[in-house]
Scaffold this motif. Structure first.
Motif, PDB file in Angstrom:
ATOM      1  N   UNK A 158     -46.356 -21.102  11.900  1.00 17.31           N
ATOM      2  CA  UNK A 158     -45.145 -21.228  11.009  1.00 17.31           C
ATOM      3  C   UNK A 158     -44.485 -19.624  10.887  1.00 17.31           C
ATOM      4  N   UNK A 159     -43.311 -19.726  10.670  1.00 21.67           N
ATOM      5  CA  UNK A 159     -42.633 -18.367  10.332  1.00 21.67           C
ATOM      6  C   UNK A 159     -42.616 -17.371  11.471  1.00 21.67           C
ATOM      7  N   UNK A 160     -42.850 -17.793  12.652  1.00 23.75           N
ATOM      8  CA  UNK A 160     -43.216 -17.047  13.832  1.00 23.75           C
ATOM      9  C   UNK A 160     -41.610 -16.827  14.481  1.00 23.75           C
ATOM     10  N   UNK A 161     -41.776 -16.531  15.910  1.00 27.71           N
ATOM     11  CA  UNK A 161     -40.224 -16.402  16.576  1.00 27.71           C
ATOM     12  C   UNK A 161     -39.433 -17.288  16.601  1.00 27.71           C
ATOM     13  N   UNK A 162     -39.858 -18.666  16.801  1.00 28.36           N
ATOM     14  CA  UNK A 162     -38.887 -20.047  16.548  1.00 28.36           C
ATOM     15  C   UNK A 162     -38.752 -20.106  15.198  1.00 28.36           C
ATOM     16  N   UNK A 163     -39.505 -19.884  14.238  1.00 27.07           N
ATOM     17  CA  UNK A 163     -39.084 -19.641  12.833  1.00 27.07           C
ATOM     18  C   UNK A 163     -38.468 -18.733  12.121  1.00 27.07           C
ATOM     19  N   UNK A 164     -37.833 -17.956  12.905  1.00 25.81           N
ATOM     20  CA  UNK A 164     -36.821 -16.830  12.563  1.00 25.81           C
ATOM     21  C   UNK A 164     -37.577 -16.028  11.590  1.00 25.81           C
ATOM     22  N   UNK A 211     -40.403 -11.946   2.477  1.00 26.59           N
ATOM     23  CA  UNK A 211     -42.069 -12.063   2.247  1.00 26.59           C
ATOM     24  C   UNK A 211     -42.294 -13.473   1.625  1.00 26.59           C
ATOM     25  N   UNK A 212     -41.258 -13.513   0.365  1.00 29.88           N
ATOM     26  CA  UNK A 212     -41.956 -14.673  -0.685  1.00 29.88           C
ATOM     27  C   UNK A 212     -41.323 -15.959   0.238  1.00 29.88           C
ATOM     28  N   UNK A 213     -40.469 -15.900   1.186  1.00 28.32           N
ATOM     29  CA  UNK A 213     -40.140 -17.167   1.928  1.00 28.32           C
ATOM     30  C   UNK A 213     -41.252 -17.444   2.833  1.00 28.32           C
ATOM     31  N   UNK A 214     -41.853 -16.210   3.468  1.00 28.94           N
ATOM     32  CA  UNK A 214     -42.690 -16.569   4.428  1.00 28.94           C
ATOM     33  C   UNK A 214     -44.152 -17.186   3.734  1.00 28.94           C
ATOM     34  N   UNK A 215     -44.195 -16.740   2.583  1.00 25.33           N
ATOM     35  CA  UNK A 215     -45.527 -17.278   1.881  1.00 25.33           C
ATOM     36  C   UNK A 215     -45.177 -18.671   1.399  1.00 25.33           C
ATOM     37  N   UNK A 245     -48.178  -8.299   5.589  1.00 24.93           N
ATOM     38  CA  UNK A 245     -48.030  -9.648   5.950  1.00 24.93           C
ATOM     39  C   UNK A 245     -49.211 -10.307   6.346  1.00 24.93           C
ATOM     40  N   UNK A 246     -50.219  -9.303   6.835  1.00 20.67           N
ATOM     41  CA  UNK A 246     -51.600  -9.941   7.280  1.00 20.67           C
ATOM     42  C   UNK A 246     -52.287  -9.962   6.030  1.00 20.67           C
ATOM     43  N   UNK A 247     -52.247  -9.159   5.089  1.00 26.74           N
ATOM     44  CA  UNK A 247     -52.958  -9.376   3.888  1.00 26.74           C
ATOM     45  C   UNK A 247     -52.377 -10.506   2.955  1.00 26.74           C
TER      46      UNK A 247
END
Length: 311
Positions: A47-53, A59-63, A93-95
């Motif tokens: 999730x949240x990778x290349x296809x996921x824009x 950062x809060x959206x990725x979370x 991001x990794x953390x």
């Protein structure tokens, strides 16, 4: 530090990130789309990778995407999440992925700047920090490794694999041979992925050099076609692969290549055409024209007819 063996076999799905008409995150639609991937047989979600824009997300959206995916999946399949960009953002991001309970991280390349091969290795090392979450390094511009430097990734215990989005199959063959040739259990278990756009088109070539795993953007809107192609590749069914390539994938790629960014926005448009709530794309990506949408729907229809004819 010993790292547990990572199993990522089967169809790997990269869910789209739905937005509202105001381009705000639509988590209800995202949860529905994640469930659809599961129902269609996805073996893992990224999730949240290349296809996921990824590049368009805060950062809060990725979370929030990671949290929602984990709630929907409920440990049925692994959930990986994207991280990357500049050094500090990649490390954060990794953390955050580890804190959010991700099963792993796809580490996208550095942002804007390039460096020597030693700098690329240091970038991965810095991004990982002291986290224990498994990482797959995305090998693509501006983070392209040589065969020698890719082998150095074995010295970073949490790096579980390399995903190729660069498209130089000779270089990738050298990387695979170099890592496998180390001859240790770790080098034998190291994972390789084909991460090219519409990966099915290059899947046979990559499989021939030991890179059989790939991510399927088509799974976002035509999972039945994606699953049939994946099965044909595993079975060495050239006739089925050729039929799906000529009747669906190659026309789709020709349309995709007309406009920069269509590797994402065309997939979103295709998902909408098949009834999914995805919303539009955030800039600088753009939407297909009406004429392109008409062609896209014809291509999908042709693909489904080819699939039906296969039995």
């Amino acid at each position: 530090m010993a790292q547990p063996r990572i199993e990522l076999d089967g169809l790997l799905a990269f869910p789209l990130t739905p937005f509202t008409d105001e381009l705000e995150l639509n988590l209800d639609a995202f949860a529905h789309n994640v469930q659809a991937h599961l129902a269609a047989g996805a073996a893992a979600l990224f999730v949240g990778c290349g296809t996921g824009e990824f590049s368009a997300l805060a950062p809060h959206e990725q979370a929030a995407l990671l949290r929602t995916a984990r709630d929907v999946v409920d440990a049925r399949v692994p959930v990986w999440v994207g991280a990357g960009g500049g050094a500090a953002n990649a490390r954060a991001g990794v953390a955050a992925a580890e804190a959010g309970g991700a099963d792993g991280v796809l580490l996208l390349p550095p942002y804007l700047v390039t460096g020597p091969q030693s700098g690329l290795i240091d970038h991965v090392r810095y991004a990982i920090g002291d986290s224990k979450v498994p990482v797959i390094v995305y090998h693509r511009s501006p983070g392209v490794f040589t065969a020698a430097s890719a082998t150095e990734l074995l010295d970073l215990p949490t790096v579980a694999g390399l995903k190729d989005g660069y498209g130089d199959i000779e270089l990738m063959s050298r990387i695979v041979a170099g890592i496998r040739g180390v001859g240790t259990p770790r080098s034998r278990e190291f994972l390789f992925f084909n991460g090219m756009p519409t990966a099915e088109v290059s899947a046979r070539a990559y499989a021939s050099i030991g890179v059989a795993r790939y991510s399927s953007a088509v799974h976002c809107f035509a999972p039945e076609i994606a699953a049939r192609y994946h099965r044909a590749l595993a079975e060495g069914d050239d006739a089925t692969m050729d039929a799906l390539l000529t009747g669906f994938y190659l026309p789709l790629v020709a349309l995709r290549d007309e406009t920069p960014g269509f590797a994402v926005s065309l997939v979103k448009a295709a998902a909408r055409a098949r009834g999914q709530k995805t919303g539009g794309v955030r800039p600088p990506l753009t939407e297909p024209t009406a004429e392109q949408l008409d062609r896209l729907e014809r291509i999908i229809g042709d693909g489904l007819r080819v699939l039906a004819g296969l039995g």
